[in-house]
Design a protein around this motif. Structure first.
Motif, PDB file in Angstrom:
ATOM      1  N   ASP A  65      -8.002   0.000  -5.386  1.00 17.93           N
ATOM      2  CA  ASP A  65      -8.892   1.283  -5.121  1.00 17.93           C
ATOM      3  C   ASP A  65      -8.709   1.790  -3.661  1.00 17.93           C
ATOM      4  O   ASP A  65      -8.903   0.872  -2.737  1.00 17.93           O
ATOM      5  CB  ASP A  65     -10.428   1.030  -5.315  1.00 17.93           C
ATOM      6  CG  ASP A  65     -10.671   0.962  -6.938  1.00 17.93           C
ATOM      7  OD1 ASP A  65      -9.840   1.351  -7.711  1.00 17.93           O
ATOM      8  OD2 ASP A  65     -11.597   0.192  -7.211  1.00 17.93           O
ATOM      9  N   VAL A  66      -8.018   3.109  -3.353  1.00 23.09           N
ATOM     10  CA  VAL A  66      -7.775   3.270  -2.047  1.00 23.09           C
ATOM     11  C   VAL A  66      -8.351   4.583  -1.795  1.00 23.09           C
ATOM     12  O   VAL A  66      -8.304   5.538  -2.434  1.00 23.09           O
ATOM     13  CB  VAL A  66      -6.173   3.427  -1.608  1.00 23.09           C
ATOM     14  CG1 VAL A  66      -5.925   3.758  -0.081  1.00 23.09           C
ATOM     15  CG2 VAL A  66      -5.686   2.195  -2.305  1.00 23.09           C
ATOM     16  N   GLY A  67      -9.104   4.846  -0.505  1.00 21.90           N
ATOM     17  CA  GLY A  67      -9.797   5.930  -0.247  1.00 21.90           C
ATOM     18  C   GLY A  67      -8.857   7.127   0.073  1.00 21.90           C
ATOM     19  O   GLY A  67      -9.141   7.450   1.256  1.00 21.90           O
ATOM     20  N   MET A  68      -7.966   7.453  -0.439  1.00 26.96           N
ATOM     21  CA  MET A  68      -6.997   8.393  -0.098  1.00 26.96           C
ATOM     22  C   MET A  68      -7.642  10.032  -0.418  1.00 26.96           C
ATOM     23  O   MET A  68      -8.155  10.175  -1.547  1.00 26.96           O
ATOM     24  CB  MET A  68      -5.662   8.437  -1.180  1.00 26.96           C
ATOM     25  CG  MET A  68      -5.035   7.129  -0.793  1.00 26.96           C
ATOM     26  SD  MET A  68      -3.444   6.844  -2.120  1.00 26.96           S
ATOM     27  CE  MET A  68      -4.551   6.816  -3.823  1.00 26.96           C
ATOM     28  N   CYS A 128      -1.726  10.685   2.585  1.00 29.22           N
ATOM     29  CA  CYS A 128      -2.416   9.188   2.439  1.00 29.22           C
ATOM     30  C   CYS A 128      -1.571   8.512   1.552  1.00 29.22           C
ATOM     31  O   CYS A 128      -1.112   7.268   1.660  1.00 29.22           O
ATOM     32  CB  CYS A 128      -3.802   9.116   1.966  1.00 29.22           C
ATOM     33  SG  CYS A 128      -5.028   9.969   3.332  1.00 29.22           S
ATOM     34  N   SER A 129      -1.584   9.143   0.311  1.00 27.64           N
ATOM     35  CA  SER A 129      -0.573   8.432  -0.784  1.00 27.64           C
ATOM     36  C   SER A 129       0.675   8.185  -0.445  1.00 27.64           C
ATOM     37  O   SER A 129       1.319   6.997  -0.698  1.00 27.64           O
ATOM     38  CB  SER A 129      -0.680   9.251  -2.026  1.00 27.64           C
ATOM     39  OG  SER A 129       0.070  10.297  -1.897  1.00 27.64           O
ATOM     40  N   LYS A 141       2.630   3.436  -7.926  1.00 26.31           N
ATOM     41  CA  LYS A 141       2.117   4.881  -8.377  1.00 26.31           C
ATOM     42  C   LYS A 141       0.743   5.028  -7.744  1.00 26.31           C
ATOM     43  O   LYS A 141      -0.188   4.305  -7.953  1.00 26.31           O
ATOM     44  CB  LYS A 141       2.033   4.903  -9.820  1.00 26.31           C
ATOM     45  CG  LYS A 141       3.407   4.831 -10.657  1.00 26.31           C
ATOM     46  CD  LYS A 141       3.229   5.039 -12.048  1.00 26.31           C
ATOM     47  CE  LYS A 141       4.548   5.089 -12.707  1.00 26.31           C
ATOM     48  NZ  LYS A 141       4.319   5.240 -14.293  1.00 26.31           N
ATOM     49  N   ALA A 142       0.733   5.995  -6.827  1.00 29.54           N
ATOM     50  CA  ALA A 142      -0.464   6.372  -6.007  1.00 29.54           C
ATOM     51  C   ALA A 142      -0.962   7.845  -6.834  1.00 29.54           C
ATOM     52  O   ALA A 142      -0.513   8.556  -6.947  1.00 29.54           O
ATOM     53  CB  ALA A 142      -0.209   6.553  -4.718  1.00 29.54           C
ATOM     54  N   ASP A 143      -2.323   7.721  -6.995  1.00 23.23           N
ATOM     55  CA  ASP A 143      -2.981   8.751  -7.560  1.00 23.23           C
ATOM     56  C   ASP A 143      -4.108   9.260  -6.856  1.00 23.23           C
ATOM     57  O   ASP A 143      -5.269   8.599  -6.548  1.00 23.23           O
ATOM     58  CB  ASP A 143      -3.542   8.435  -8.992  1.00 23.23           C
ATOM     59  CG  ASP A 143      -4.183   9.728  -9.733  1.00 23.23           C
ATOM     60  OD1 ASP A 143      -4.532  10.651  -8.938  1.00 23.23           O
ATOM     61  OD2 ASP A 143      -3.836   9.906 -10.863  1.00 23.23           O
ATOM     62  N   VAL A 144      -3.881  10.509  -6.029  1.00 27.21           N
ATOM     63  CA  VAL A 144      -5.061  10.747  -5.102  1.00 27.21           C
ATOM     64  C   VAL A 144      -6.264  11.172  -5.605  1.00 27.21           C
ATOM     65  O   VAL A 144      -7.567  10.877  -5.064  1.00 27.21           O
ATOM     66  CB  VAL A 144      -4.588  11.869  -4.183  1.00 27.21           C
ATOM     67  CG1 VAL A 144      -5.594  12.574  -3.261  1.00 27.21           C
ATOM     68  CG2 VAL A 144      -3.427  11.542  -3.180  1.00 27.21           C
ATOM     69  N   GLU A 145      -6.203  11.877  -6.896  1.00 23.24           N
ATOM     70  CA  GLU A 145      -7.313  12.389  -7.505  1.00 23.24           C
ATOM     71  C   GLU A 145      -8.284  11.270  -7.920  1.00 23.24           C
ATOM     72  O   GLU A 145      -9.406  11.359  -8.065  1.00 23.24           O
ATOM     73  CB  GLU A 145      -7.009  12.973  -8.865  1.00 23.24           C
ATOM     74  CG  GLU A 145      -6.788  14.460  -8.682  1.00 23.24           C
ATOM     75  CD  GLU A 145      -6.519  15.005  -9.969  1.00 23.24           C
ATOM     76  OE1 GLU A 145      -7.143  14.859 -10.950  1.00 23.24           O
ATOM     77  OE2 GLU A 145      -5.711  16.173  -9.981  1.00 23.24           O
ATOM     78  N   THR A 146      -7.736  10.209  -8.684  1.00 19.89           N
ATOM     79  CA  THR A 146      -8.513   8.847  -9.004  1.00 19.89           C
ATOM     80  C   THR A 146      -8.647   7.919  -8.024  1.00 19.89           C
ATOM     81  O   THR A 146      -9.367   6.979  -8.107  1.00 19.89           O
ATOM     82  CB  THR A 146      -7.852   8.365 -10.391  1.00 19.89           C
ATOM     83  OG1 THR A 146      -6.449   7.716  -9.901  1.00 19.89           O
ATOM     84  CG2 THR A 146      -7.915   9.280 -11.595  1.00 19.89           C
ATOM     85  N   LYS A 170      -9.964   4.634   6.140  1.00 20.04           N
ATOM     86  CA  LYS A 170      -9.960   4.906   4.633  1.00 20.04           C
ATOM     87  C   LYS A 170     -10.331   3.429   4.216  1.00 20.04           C
ATOM     88  O   LYS A 170     -10.364   2.348   4.721  1.00 20.04           O
ATOM     89  CB  LYS A 170      -8.442   5.259   4.087  1.00 20.04           C
ATOM     90  CG  LYS A 170      -7.845   6.469   4.867  1.00 20.04           C
ATOM     91  CD  LYS A 170      -8.870   7.830   4.385  1.00 20.04           C
ATOM     92  CE  LYS A 170      -7.994   8.805   4.947  1.00 20.04           C
ATOM     93  NZ  LYS A 170      -9.062  10.093   4.830  1.00 20.04           N
ATOM     94  N   THR A 171     -10.831   3.504   3.020  1.00 15.87           N
ATOM     95  CA  THR A 171     -11.426   2.191   2.423  1.00 15.87           C
ATOM     96  C   THR A 171     -10.192   1.617   1.560  1.00 15.87           C
ATOM     97  O   THR A 171      -9.456   2.406   0.878  1.00 15.87           O
ATOM     98  CB  THR A 171     -12.658   2.348   1.208  1.00 15.87           C
ATOM     99  OG1 THR A 171     -12.233   3.492   0.309  1.00 15.87           O
ATOM    100  CG2 THR A 171     -13.937   2.716   2.182  1.00 15.87           C
TER     101      THR A 171
END
Length: 92
Positions: free
Chosen positions: A24-27, A32-33, A50-55, A84-85
């Motif tokens: 879980d990344v605070g993007m 950020c991604s 696979k980085a998803d900014v929305e989720t 960022k977290t």
């Protein structure tokens, strides 16, 4: 067969021998991604990111010798400098 999605367990390799780990990344944006993807791809044994900014999730496929803790340490360094977290959710 059902519509439910199981949580990835970082200790079970798939048919290709790769391990899936979720972070879980605070993007907040594509920058950020992109940064997270570049950081993880520099780790030997990382095969797919696979980085998803929305989720605000990042899924990483690695060889079994790459531990979630190794990746978490790299991401936390970025998170501290970017404000960022970064978290590794517990899966059992």
């Amino acid at each position: 067969m059902g519509g439910s999605e199981s949580k990835p367990n970082p200790s079970e390799p798939d048919a290709d021998g790769l391990v899936l780990t979720k972070f879980d990344v605070g993007m907040t944006c594509g920058g950020c991604s992109g940064a997270v993807t570049r950081i993880l791809n520099k780790i030997e044994g990382v095969k797919e990111v696979k980085a998803d900014v929305e989720t605000k999730t990042v899924f990483v496929k690695t060889t079994p010798d790459v531990t979630p803790q190794m990746m978490l340490e790299k991401l936390q360094k970025w998170g501290e400098s970017a404000g960022k977290t970064v978290a590794l959710p517990e899966t059992m």
